[in-house]
Scaffold this active site. Structure first.
Site: not given
Ligand code: IPE
Ligand code: IPE
Ligand code: MG
Length: 253
Positions: A23, A40, A134
């Protein structure tokens, strides 16, 4: 002198299976005045680095949360860009993973993906299925509740067919139908990006997993960040309901 707890070469202190919520990509990009997709893309380098670390240390299973069942709620543009990034990554990385002895599995409700993406996933899984260094699981369109529901449906079918007696529904029986049933449960869960929640990741499988949260954003998560998580894991005593003394006695037996 290094203490036993910080000795990462001691394999009993290394997790066999690590599960990560990657995240913070969007915030990483925002801080740099870049579009979210740039975060990303940058996160892909952390994926490569984490896979390398697992291979180097002999950690056998790594599960990465790439796209949750709730992520469809994001703007269509971001969802589309994530899908094409996933597709490109499959094309670009699979041969490298294969050469490095990585078995790739995609876990989640794949029926929501385009035919083309489903085909590439099937090809990548078939190519790498015999690799043993792995096992890399990418959780895509995955939700912990979805996983439990689809396992429950399979169990219900067996009951409906008269193959399974309702009284014979045990934890093992449900576990057998979950998507990661053939793998050990995660020993260590890592979430980057500062949030301290599970976000519908592996709900069943995380029952006894050690949780590690870091404020670092996923694109900043490098080999030394990974080592910090392993050090934290190595310093914990996993009691599984027993007393600390029982665990010590068993270790010294
Ligand atoms: C959780 O991240 C899903 C992934 C990393 C793929 P999100 O950023 O979507 O989670 P929430 O919604 O903030 O909890
Ligand atoms: C996690 O990073 C990746 C996915 C959920 C695909 P985020 O896109 O949630 O990044 P933030 O939380 O907005 O910084
Ligand atoms: Mg996020």
């Amino acid at each position: 002198m290094a203490t036993q707890d910080s000795n990462l070469t001691s394999s009993d202190k290394l997790p066999c299976h690590i599960a990560i919520i990657m995240d913070g990509n969007g915030r990483w990009a925002k801080k740099r005045f870049l579009p979210r997709i740039a975060g990303h893309r940058a996160g892909m380098e952390s994926v490569r680095s984490t896979v390398r670390c697992c291979l180097e240390k002999g950690i056998k299973t790594l599960t990465l949360f790439a796209f949750s069942s709730e992520n469809w709620r994001r703007p269509a543009e971001e969802v589309n860009l994530l899908m094409s990034l996933f597709m490109t990554a499959l094309d670009k990385e699979v041969l490298k993973l294969h050469k490095n002895g990585v078995q790739l599995k995609i876990a989640g409700d794949l029926s929501a993906f385009s035919e083309e993406l489903q085909q590439r996933i099937a090809n990548a899984e078939a190519l790498t299925k015999d690799n043993i260094d792995l096992t890399l699981i990418i959780a895509a369109n995955y939700g912990g509740r979805w996983d439990i529901v689809q396992a429950t449906q399979k169990v219900a079918h067996l009951v409906g067919q008269g193959v399974l007696n309702p009284d014979a529904i045990t934890e093992e029986e449900i576990h057998r139908h979950l998507v990661l049933s053939d793998l050990p449960e995660p020993d260590l869960f890592i979430r980057t990006g500062g949030e301290q929640r599970i976000s519908n990741f592996l709900l069943w499988q995380l029952a006894y997993t050690e949780l590690y949260f870091t404020d670092e954003l996923w694109p900043d998560f490098d080999a030394s960040s990974f080592d910090n998580a392993l050090l934290s894991f190595a310093s914990r005593q996993r009691r599984f309901g027993r007393t600390g003394e029982q665990v010590e006695d068993k270790k010294n037996a």
